[in-house]
Design a protein around this motif. Structure first.
Motif, PDB file in Angstrom:
ATOM      1  N   THR B  44      -7.927  -4.712  -1.861  1.00  0.00           N
ATOM      2  CA  THR B  44      -8.547  -5.392  -3.093  1.00  0.00           C
ATOM      3  C   THR B  44     -10.172  -5.108  -2.522  1.00  0.00           C
ATOM      4  O   THR B  44     -10.828  -4.541  -3.122  1.00  0.00           O
ATOM      5  CB  THR B  44      -8.974  -6.739  -4.234  1.00  0.00           C
ATOM      6  N   GLN B  84      -8.163  -3.979 -10.336  1.00  0.00           N
ATOM      7  CA  GLN B  84      -7.152  -3.820 -10.492  1.00  0.00           C
ATOM      8  C   GLN B  84      -6.061  -4.436 -11.274  1.00  0.00           C
ATOM      9  O   GLN B  84      -5.464  -4.477 -11.673  1.00  0.00           O
ATOM     10  CB  GLN B  84      -6.706  -4.978  -8.922  1.00  0.00           C
ATOM     11  N   ASP B 156      -6.894   0.486  -7.856  1.00  0.00           N
ATOM     12  CA  ASP B 156      -6.744  -0.040  -7.322  1.00  0.00           C
ATOM     13  C   ASP B 156      -4.890  -0.511  -7.961  1.00  0.00           C
ATOM     14  O   ASP B 156      -5.218  -0.942  -9.105  1.00  0.00           O
ATOM     15  CB  ASP B 156      -7.189  -1.758  -7.473  1.00  0.00           C
ATOM     16  N   GLU B 157      -3.795  -0.563  -7.360  1.00  0.00           N
ATOM     17  CA  GLU B 157      -2.734  -0.501  -7.876  1.00  0.00           C
ATOM     18  C   GLU B 157      -2.320   0.032  -9.213  1.00  0.00           C
ATOM     19  O   GLU B 157      -2.531  -0.987  -9.786  1.00  0.00           O
ATOM     20  CB  GLU B 157      -2.340  -2.252  -8.076  1.00  0.00           C
TER      21      GLU B 157
HETATM   22 MG    MG Z   1      -5.352  -6.769  -4.727  1.00  0.00          MG
END
Ligand code: MG
Ligand code: ATP
Lengths: 368, 309
Positions: B44, B84, B156-157
């Motif tokens: 991140t 995220q 992010d994810e």
């Molecule tokens: Mg992360």
């Protein structure tokens, strides 16, 4: 396609209007409070004085016993098993006072004193009646003076005095209260509304997401303020019109100066709110910080009761608080017919506070 | 042509943590790159520095040949991203949320509808954001990332916490994007299947450092252990030193499953040797499983920890 600024403002309104509780607390609640307090202190001049009698049958006091003989038995709300006595005395011009006499021991008297049920205890002694009360409490003092003069048979004297009850507009409690409530509403709405909304957006990482777009940061801030300003104005107007139609309040002074004061006050609180919200992303911390700033002002600034009861040395400091400046300013326009000359100074000071806190808040503002 | 992303020697500290510790990365236009790594690897932090949200302590980042400093406005227009975790305003509908973001890019309402269509949220467009499921929220975030037709997408994810079907759906949207537009993508993930399916290049990050990078095959070949043999013996023998010392390859003993795992370069050649070795020690194989090594295995081999932890 609408401009980002307009979109941001619309979004602020939508999120506000979609939380019905918010509408209750910000619009309805102040009115209920004004109504309740206005009614409570506007009752026909009736008052209640509750007294504990510590009886001593060895030395009965004739005037006291005669007074009690004329009383009727009522339910004692403090301990329903025991009875209390009530004697109403009406004096022309002063209205009716209900004297409630509870007979008991010193122990019972102390309990009632501690609970704030009574502020005067009278004991029958060989030398005559002994009055016990806290001389620092003006209410207790007044209970003592009234009751003792009645026992001394002076009610005719009281009645003969020239008593002219004030019922003119501008001198009632509600007249004092409404401008204070408007000022306090402005503070609460701005401080909580803006600080909280910013901190919440930060803690949800929404600020972080927003600054990763080409969004103009200035537009974002302006949207927060514009939306809040509209709401604050609405709150103030609702309170004012309520007081006007319900209690017949009017504005005596200069309206343009009043509007300028309101805007300056709004600006000052916006700046403070922005500064308070500039770093933290924890809503609990936010709660504490906002309360630490809001509470002292609420207690000191003479919203519900005049701050002139505070010691003289602290009064200049109290008068320097933004909330005091706004409340006093609004009051002077509403009640004393003030205008630009009187409001000039607070408007300048409030704007300066706003400017300084706003700039420093923006400087240290953490977007993520 | 410039590389779309160029990261040189980037370091980022938080107090005593080195979140990103000297990362070099170059990414060409049109490339799909996966950043894999366990929790706290620094994914991140690295991605947010590329996004211009965080700033490196030292080192340099260029997007499309430009630094963030002085080009922020321009770069915001060529980047699309999802963080995220972002919680959009709860009391706003899906469509209103997308519309708000569209206004920042000066996009017409038509684009809002297009994007809602692409992420399959047309049916939900009038729902309040707080009433969406986890997967729908992730798709909303993806939709907003795609709004401005960015050259470079950073996610992010995007599929963490989704069930396999919802994950598949995300993948399909991204694959479609890949076919229809020439975009570049950086995606972080804990799932090696995801990296393998979507991205040609994989970068494995751990403790702020790049452990390995390249295509899946490149990474596996470079670490020259292609296959694993998992076995247990008739007696619970914890002392597997005799295999370790045989030079067949590295052996791990898993206490929970009571199985040993041998990393070899060629099963066909080395399995008979293992069997002979076991027999010569007077033992028998009780279970035996062979498989090709995965990135997960490789990560465990390199760090002793699992990727999705
Ligand atoms: Mg992360
Ligand atoms: N704002 C911050 N303050 C202090 N430490 C931080 C901060 N942000 C990240 N870290 C630390 O830096 C390291 C890397 O964090 P990062 O969020 O980049 O990891 P990640 O790979 O994204 O992990 P995850 O898979 O859990 O999302 C962690 O040890 C984390 O605790």
């Amino acid at each position: 396609m609408q401009s980002p600024l307009l979109q941001l403002i619309i979004v602020q309104f939508k999120t506000f209007l979609r939380e019905p509780e918010v509408i209750f607390w910000s619009l309805l609640f102040p009115i209920l409070m004004a109504w309740g307090l206005g009614m409570a202190f506007n009752k026909e001049n009736e008052s209640v004085i509750t007294i504990v009698q510590v009886k001593n049958d060895q030395y009965p006091d004739t005037s006291f016993r005669n007074f009690l003989a004329g009383a009727k038995e009522i339910r004692n709300i403090n301990s329903p098993d025991e009875k209390a006595l009530e004697h109403d005395v009406t004096i022309q011009g002063l209205g009716t006072t209900h004297y409630k006499i509870i007979t008991g021991t010193w122990e019972q008297a102390y309990v009632l004193l501690k609970r704030g049920v009574v502020n005067l205890v009278i004991e029958e002694k060989a030398e005559g009646l002994e009055y016990h009360f806290d001389p620092k409490s003006s209410e207790a003092k007044s209970s003592y003076l009234q009751f003792s003069s009645i026992l001394k048979g002076k009610q005719d004297e009281l009645a003969q005095a020239m008593i002219k009850p004030l019922s003119q507009k501008g001198t009632r409690y509600i007249d004092f209260l409404i401008p204070g409530l408007i000022a306090m509403g402005l503070m609460m709405s701005t401080m909580w509304g803006i600080s909280y909304s910013l901190i919440e957006k930060r803690s949800k990482k929404l600020l972080r997401r927003l600054v990763a777009t080409p969004m103009n940061k200035g537009s974002f801030m302006v949207s927060q303020f514009v939306a809040r300003f509209v709401l604050c104005t609405l709150e103030a107007l609702v309170l004012y019109f309520f007081a006007r139609y319900f209690f017949g309040m009017t504005i005596e002074g200069n309206i343009s100066a009043l509007i300028a004061l309101f805007c300056a006050g709004f600006f000052a609180f916006c700046g403070i709110a922005l500064l308070l919200a500039s770093r933290t992303s924890n809503t609990f911390v936010a709660n504490g910080i906002i309360n630490a700033v809001v509470m002292p002002m609420m207690l000191l600034s003479g919203i519900y009761f005049s701050y002139h009861n505070f010691p003289d040395v602290v009064i200049p400091y109290i008068q320097a608080l933004p909330l005091t400046m706004i409340a006093d300013g609004i009051r002077s326009v509403f009640l004393e017919g003030a205008g630009w000359p009187e409001l000039f100074k607070p408007i300048i000071i409030l704007s300066t506070i706003g400017f300084v806190t706003f700039i420093s808040g923006l400087k240290v503002f953490k977007w993520y | 042509m410039h590389p779309i992303v160029q990261v040189s020697n980037v370091i980022k500290h938080f107090k005593d943590v080195k979140a990103v510790d000297g990362v070099n990365l170059e990414m060409q236009q049109g490339e799909f790159l996966a950043l894999l790594g366990p929790n706290g690897a620094g994914k991140t932090t690295l991605v947010e520095m590329i996004e211009g949200i965080q700033h490196p302590d030292s080192g340099e980042i260029q997007i499309d040949g430009k630094h963030w400093k002085g080009h922020a406005h321009e770069l915001h227009h060529i980047i699309g991203l999802s963080l995220q975790e972002t919680h959009f305003l709860e009391k706003l509908t899906v469509k209103e949320t997308v519309k708000l973001f569209a206004s920042f890019y000066n996009l017409p309402n038509k684009r809002v509808d297009e994007v809602l269509e692409m992420v399959n949220l047309r049916e939900k467009q009038k729902a309040f954001v707080d009433k969406l499921s986890g997967g729908q929220k992730q798709r909303l975030a993806l939709g907003i990332a795609m709004l401005n037709n960015a050259k470079l997408l950073l996610l992010d994810e995007p599929t963490t916490g989704l069930d396999p079907t919802a994950r598949r759906e995300m993948w399909n949207i991204l694959m479609q994007l890949r076919e229809e537009h020439k975009i570049s993508l950086i995606l972080t993930s804990h799932y090696m299947e995801e990296a393998e399916f979507l991205c040609e290049r994989i970068v494995i990050l751990d403790k702020g450092k790049i452990l390995a990078q390249g295509t899946l095959n490149e990474i596996l070949t470079a670490n020259n252990c292609f296959e694993t043999i998992e076995f247990s013996l008739n007696e619970p023998v914890q002392n597997i030193g005799f295999i370790q010392n045989s030079g067949l390859g590295r052996v791990d003993w898993d206490d929970k499953t009571r199985k040993a795992r041998l990393f070899v370069s060629d099963i066909v050649e080395q399995l008979p040797k293992l069997q002979a070795l076991v027999q010569s020690n007077g033992l028998n194989l009780q279970t035996l499983e062979c498989h090709k090594m995965t990135l997960d295995d490789l990560f465990i081999e390199m760090t002793g920890r699992r990727l999705d932890q």
